[in-house]
Structures are given as C-alpha cells and as structure tokens.
Motif scaffolding. Structure first.
Motif, PDB file in Angstrom:
ATOM      1  N   LYS A 161       0.582  -1.003   0.414  1.00 52.10           N
ATOM      2  CA  LYS A 161       0.311  -0.061   0.020  1.00 52.10           C
ATOM      3  C   LYS A 161       0.607   1.324  -0.279  1.00 52.10           C
ATOM      4  O   LYS A 161       0.614   2.362  -0.657  1.00 52.10           O
ATOM      5  CB  LYS A 161      -0.993   0.218   1.403  1.00 52.10           C
ATOM      6  N   ASP A 214       0.671   4.278  -2.813  1.00 50.89           N
ATOM      7  CA  ASP A 214       0.504   5.596  -1.787  1.00 50.89           C
ATOM      8  C   ASP A 214       0.649   6.419  -3.212  1.00 50.89           C
ATOM      9  O   ASP A 214       0.507   7.801  -2.835  1.00 50.89           O
ATOM     10  CB  ASP A 214       0.262   5.468  -0.808  1.00 50.89           C
ATOM     11  N   LEU A 222      -3.445   7.746  -6.744  1.00 50.11           N
ATOM     12  CA  LEU A 222      -3.865   7.171  -6.184  1.00 50.11           C
ATOM     13  C   LEU A 222      -6.175   7.372  -5.186  1.00 50.11           C
ATOM     14  O   LEU A 222      -5.862   8.324  -4.489  1.00 50.11           O
ATOM     15  CB  LEU A 222      -3.732   5.897  -4.914  1.00 50.11           C
ATOM     16  N   ARG A 223      -7.144   6.422  -5.568  1.00 50.25           N
ATOM     17  CA  ARG A 223      -8.201   6.529  -5.195  1.00 50.25           C
ATOM     18  C   ARG A 223      -8.590   5.137  -4.460  1.00 50.25           C
ATOM     19  O   ARG A 223      -8.678   4.882  -4.817  1.00 50.25           O
ATOM     20  CB  ARG A 223      -9.561   7.387  -6.113  1.00 50.25           C
ATOM     21  N   GLU A 224      -8.906   5.239  -3.032  1.00 50.82           N
ATOM     22  CA  GLU A 224      -9.531   4.409  -2.442  1.00 50.82           C
ATOM     23  C   GLU A 224     -10.803   4.187  -2.493  1.00 50.82           C
ATOM     24  O   GLU A 224     -11.827   4.991  -3.173  1.00 50.82           O
ATOM     25  CB  GLU A 224      -9.384   4.446  -0.812  1.00 50.82           C
ATOM     26  N   TYR A 279     -12.237  -0.383   1.827  1.00 49.32           N
ATOM     27  CA  TYR A 279     -10.725  -1.243   2.469  1.00 49.32           C
ATOM     28  C   TYR A 279     -11.622  -1.520   4.139  1.00 49.32           C
ATOM     29  O   TYR A 279     -13.340  -0.729   4.343  1.00 49.32           O
ATOM     30  CB  TYR A 279     -10.045  -0.056   3.009  1.00 49.32           C
ATOM     31  N   TYR A 298      -8.224  -0.591  -5.414  1.00 48.58           N
ATOM     32  CA  TYR A 298      -8.183   0.986  -5.432  1.00 48.58           C
ATOM     33  C   TYR A 298      -7.778   1.132  -6.772  1.00 48.58           C
ATOM     34  O   TYR A 298      -7.601   0.324  -7.986  1.00 48.58           O
ATOM     35  CB  TYR A 298      -6.441   1.268  -5.032  1.00 48.58           C
ATOM     36  N   TYR A 310      -6.605  -1.222 -11.802  1.00 49.58           N
ATOM     37  CA  TYR A 310      -7.123  -1.576 -10.666  1.00 49.58           C
ATOM     38  C   TYR A 310      -6.814  -2.426  -9.603  1.00 49.58           C
ATOM     39  O   TYR A 310      -6.266  -3.831 -10.410  1.00 49.58           O
ATOM     40  CB  TYR A 310      -8.398  -1.759 -10.819  1.00 49.58           C
ATOM     41  N   SER A 332     -15.759   5.119  -5.853  1.00 47.67           N
ATOM     42  CA  SER A 332     -16.011   4.515  -3.769  1.00 47.67           C
ATOM     43  C   SER A 332     -16.948   3.919  -3.521  1.00 47.67           C
ATOM     44  O   SER A 332     -18.162   4.573  -3.410  1.00 47.67           O
ATOM     45  CB  SER A 332     -15.021   5.584  -3.162  1.00 47.67           C
ATOM     46  N   THR A 364     -15.956   4.494   2.393  1.00 47.72           N
ATOM     47  CA  THR A 364     -14.346   4.817   1.976  1.00 47.72           C
ATOM     48  C   THR A 364     -15.121   6.803   2.143  1.00 47.72           C
ATOM     49  O   THR A 364     -14.356   7.669   2.772  1.00 47.72           O
ATOM     50  CB  THR A 364     -14.607   4.842   1.059  1.00 47.72           C
TER      51      THR A 364
END
Length: 301
Positions: A90, A94, A98-100, A103, A137, A148, A180, A184
């Motif tokens: 991770k 970063d 990056l777009r979460e 999680y 992500y 992805y 997302s 999130t």
C-alpha cells in the motif's frame, strides 16, 4: 534477487518497462506461490465485504471489468504479519494518483473462507477472520485507462501470512464509473474534511471546461447522505482554464451546480447542499487537473 512487477498495457519484463508503468517491488524474502498474467474479460472487482445472503456468502458491492491482469500470491517470511505485507504494498501504491474504492479489516471483511475459496479461489488465502485486510484502489496517470489494484492479506492458523496482489490495467474507461464505497467517502470527509469528486473534464469549442458526471459517483454520494441524514455539504468548483477570473468562477460554479442537480434529482434535499465557484483562486491541490469540484463537509449536526 528481488523481482520487479511491471504493468503497462501489455505486461513486460524489467528491460522492456515503459515510464508510465506501475513499478511495485516485491516483499523482501517473500516466496512467490502463484503468478499469472494475461487478458481478463470479466474481472470481479470487489467493492464491499462478503455477507451472508440466503445462506450464501456474497460480496455486497462489485463491478466486472476487463483488461490486462497480473495476479501474484506471496507467502511472507516466518514471523511477518499480514499487516506488514499489506502496508508494504500500500505504501508503494500511495506514491501514485490513488483513489481508495473500498477498505476493510478483520471481521468487517466477512469470512476469510469467502475471500479464499469464492473470490480468489486460492486455498492458501484461507486464514483467520480477525487477521485479514482487503483494499481496492484506482490509479490514474497520463494513460487515460486506469489501473485497478486489489490487496488481500491474511494470516493462517499456522502463523504464516499471505498477500494476494491483483493489478488490472483496464482496456477501456468505464462509462458508468467505478465509485468509492459510501464508507470510504465518509472516512475521507471525517479525516480530511473534503474529497475531490471523480470526474472527466472536457473542453468545448469556446475553451470552457465542462464536467462529465458519472452516475456511479452520484449514487455513492447519495448513499452516504442517506447513511448520515444530518450531513451537509458544500460543492466547490475550481477552474484553471486560460480565461479571466470572472469566467473561471462562472464555469466552475456551473460544474458544481451540475453535481447538485444530479443529487437533488436522486432525492437529496437541496437544503443540504451549498454551491460555490471560485475559479483559480485556490491553486493548492490542483495537480494536473484543469478543473475539479471538491465535496466539502460543512456540518453533521
């Protein structure tokens, strides 16, 4: 010797790598258990936890995508924990744009059996529910087709930890959008106070920038507002086009209004939404974007 994982369009070896690739270093002294790469036409991107539905364990949010897929299963060295492996990869992700997407950790992910046998279909990933982590992500760069990436880490009963790393380079941009999770988005608002609305910006013949809103992102925001009925938001438009400040402010407010209209049409009370257009007056955070709309938390009382 440490192996470098490269992915850009067609997956290739280190000597062939191109500048826009993802360059992820493997975990030190980890053993590669499985590795595969090739075209995948129905990659299931899990965007939620596994939950029991009619006696069956199913992921509650997901999306099917296509592209070039690289999958690797690692066994970490003895006495290394699942969180070590997850954090190692991770931290490298970063460094990118990056777009979460989602999680979860421990029992919030559902059962490890579901992830191992139903989702990944790799028996080595069947571990202890309380020692598992999963993240999904999206990474974008100069290539308009995003990556992805999913990470799943777990520790088994014998104290050995495993990490599953899947990287899909999409062959086309999803028209509906990959959103997302509402959870999130809520975390971003609580932690940072805002997030940038995912969008695609186009320019018309007059040079004005226009937001192309994808419905998946609207639906996710609607779900968040439903989960938090007291949450109020400001939609703040930014525009960095080569026009005067008055025009920038006008165009940026139009983009923000577009999101408000979509949210209200989906049932959100207009009183919970404020709209602003500030043009290029807030250059911090611009990055490589010519325009953006930020979703800012105003209150939740």
């Amino acid at each position: 010797m440490k192996k470098i994982l490269y992915l850009f369009g067609l997956l290739c070896f280190a000597s062939q790598v191109q500048s826009a690739a993802l360059n992820l270093q493997t975990y030190p002294n980890a053993r590669e258990v499985f590795h595969s790469e090739g075209q995948e036409d129905s990659f299931l991107l899990a965007l939620g936890s596994y939950k029991k539905v009619d006696s069956n364990w199913q992921v509650d949010r997901s999306q099917h995508l296509s592209g070039m897929l690289e999958r690797t299963t690692f066994e970490l060295p003895a006495d290394h924990h699942a969180e070590n492996g997850f954090s190692f990869f991770k931290s490298q992700l970063d460094k990118y744009n990056l777009r979460e997407l989602f999680y979860c950790k421990a029992r919030d992910c559902g059962t490890s059996n579901s992830w191992a046998n139903n989702h990944f279909k790799i028996i080595q990933l069947y571990g202890l529910d309380q020692y598992q982590l999963y993240g999904a992500y999206e990474i974008t760069n100069a290539d308009e087709k995003p990556f992805y990436v999913t990470l799943y880490a777990v520790m088994r009963g014998n104290k050995r930890a495993y990490v599953q790393l899947d990287i899909l380079h999409a062959t086309k941009v999803n028209e509906f959008g990959v959103a997302s999770s509402p959870e999130t988005l809520g975390k971003l608002l609580n932690t940072n106070g805002y997030f940038v609305f995912p969008d695609f910006v186009s320019k018309d013949a007059q040079g004005s920038l226009h937001l192309q809103v994808k419905q998946a992102h609207i639906h996710a925001l609607v779900s968040l507002l439903s989960l938090q009925p007291r949450l109020t938001l400001a939609l703040v438009g930014h525009d960095y086009s080569a026009t005067n400040i008055a025009q920038q402010q006008l165009d940026s407010k139009k983009n923000a209004e577009q999101i408000k209209t979509a949210l209200v049409s989906a049932g959100v009370d207009a009183k919970r939404l404020q709209v602003f257009g500030i043009g290029s007056l807030a250059p911090a955070g611009r990055g490589d974007r010519n325009a953006r709309v930020e979703i800012v938390k105003v209150g939740d009382n």
